[in-house]
Design an enzyme around this catalytic site. Structure first.
Site, PDB file in Angstrom:
ATOM      1  CD  GLU A 143      -3.051  -1.033   2.207  1.00  0.00           C
ATOM      2  OE1 GLU A 143      -4.204  -1.431   1.988  1.00  0.00           O
ATOM      3  OE2 GLU A 143      -2.673  -0.660   3.338  1.00  0.00           O
ATOM      4  CG  ASP A 147      -3.218  -6.172   8.144  1.00  0.00           C
ATOM      5  OD1 ASP A 147      -2.585  -6.585   7.160  1.00  0.00           O
ATOM      6  OD2 ASP A 147      -4.135  -5.339   8.064  1.00  0.00           O
TER       7      ASP A 147
HETATM    8  O1  RIB Z   1      -5.936  -5.259   6.023  1.00  0.00           O
HETATM    9  C1  RIB Z   1      -6.928  -4.413   6.510  1.00  0.00           C
HETATM   10  C2  RIB Z   1      -6.593  -2.986   6.176  1.00  0.00           C
HETATM   11  O2  RIB Z   1      -6.618  -2.819   4.777  1.00  0.00           O
HETATM   12  C3  RIB Z   1      -7.548  -1.953   6.723  1.00  0.00           C
HETATM   13  O3  RIB Z   1      -7.196  -1.504   8.007  1.00  0.00           O
HETATM   14  C4  RIB Z   1      -7.546  -0.878   5.645  1.00  0.00           C
HETATM   15  O4  RIB Z   1      -7.052   0.363   6.093  1.00  0.00           O
HETATM   16  C5  RIB Z   1      -6.752  -1.441   4.486  1.00  0.00           C
HETATM   17  O5  RIB Z   1      -5.468  -0.935   4.424  1.00  0.00           O
END
Ligand code: RIB
Length: 304
Positions: free
Chosen positions: A139, A253
């Site tokens: 990202e 995450d």
């Molecule tokens: O993986 C989940 C995350 O993906 C969210 O918190 C959102 O912000 C996106 O980045």
């Protein structure tokens, strides 16, 4: 400061709607509840690692808006080092998330904002040398991750890449990664092959086609089904744990942050994936991404 994880990644304000369904095109529906949380794959993974007991530094960009201020404060409340977090004049990253309450599954749309201005040189060579693990996701700009991972190659840091969202990697970034973290869709995209989540043979085929070298490993998270780990010639599958799921946002995450944190202690990928699988299961029992990350003791207590 030694013994630490540097996360080079995204930080978003998550704007979350909890509802019974998602609207079709042109339709208006009522949701049940609205909440805002610290999010972004980078920030979530940083929080997960910090709550598991690691010293974590977050490297990235927030906007000069109110969200930027709040997001930085939230990281600091988690005891995450923010010295290398910079402000970009403009808007912070935001994620619009719809959580369907009956399934606890989500749909996420991200507006990158300041995240698309994150730069690898925010992390100096000195800071890089004091990091045992560099953790990143897709990202923030891929060319910046590539530069950072290349610089880290002779610094003895373990480079972990979460290939999310699923994007094409350059040959250099692929070669400079030590551990890949993917879910089933990301593995399928990375290997350019269809994947059947219920067939370990098909997972293995996708992994084989990547032609990883002997120093590279891959961990595939398979949602509630579990996790598949491949390192050298060893493969192991860990089944998912049954829990009452309310919100699966950020469970991947959580897995990654917890796994990275445990790697500092045990250096054993299989053992770390096993613990991370338990942490991730616990995280889906609470709403939100970063706020749902469990602490090490909670994970140990819950599964003992
Ligand atoms: O993986 C989940 C995350 O993906 C969210 O918190 C959102 O912000 C996106 O980045």
């Amino acid at each position: 400061m030694q013994n630490r994880i540097s996360v080079f990644g995204s930080i978003n304000m998550d704007l979350v709607i909890y509802s019974n369904s998602s609207p079709s095109e042109g339709e208006t529906i009522f949701g049940n509840n609205f909440e805002t949380f610290l999010g972004g794959k980078g920030a979530n993974q940083a929080v997960a690692a910090a709550r598991m007991g690691s010293e974590v530094s977050f490297v990235g960009k927030v906007g000069s808006d109110l969200f930027g201020k709040i997001l930085k404060e939230k990281l600091e409340l988690e005891d995450i080092e923010t010295e290398l977090l910079q402000e970009h004049t403009g808007e912070s990253g935001v994620a619009f998330i719809n959580v369907i309450e009956s399934t606890a599954q989500n749909q996420i749309t991200v507006i990158s904002g300041a995240n698309s201005h994150a730069q690898s040189d925010q992390l100096s060579d000195e800071a890089l040398s004091s990091s045992e693990i560099i953790l990143s996701q897709l990202e923030v700009p891929l060319q910046e991750i590539e530069k950072l991972f290349s610089r880290a190659s002779n610094k003895g840091c373990l480079r972990i890449l979460n290939v999310a969202p699923a994007l094409q990697l350059s040959e250099t970034l692929f070669n400079e990664t030590d551990i890949f973290l993917v879910n089933e869709q990301e593995l399928s995209a990375l290997s350019n092959k269809p994947l059947n989540i219920d067939d370990i043979g098909s997972i293995k085929e996708c992994i084989d086609s990547l032609q990883l070298n002997d120093d590279q490993s891959i961990v595939v998270t398979l949602g509630s089904k579990g996790v598949y780990v491949h390192q050298h010639n060893k493969n192991e599958f860990f089944s998912g744990h049954k829990v009452n799921a309310v919100d699966t946002t950020g469970s991947g995450d959580c897995f990654i942050g917890a796994m990275a944190s445990n790697m500092l202690l045990s250096k054993n990928l299989f053992e770390s994936a096993d613990l991370a699988n338990k942490a991730a299961a616990l995280s889906v029992t609470k709403k939100g991404a970063s706020v749902s990350m469990p602490r090490r003791q909670e994970v140990i207590d819950f599964w003992s």
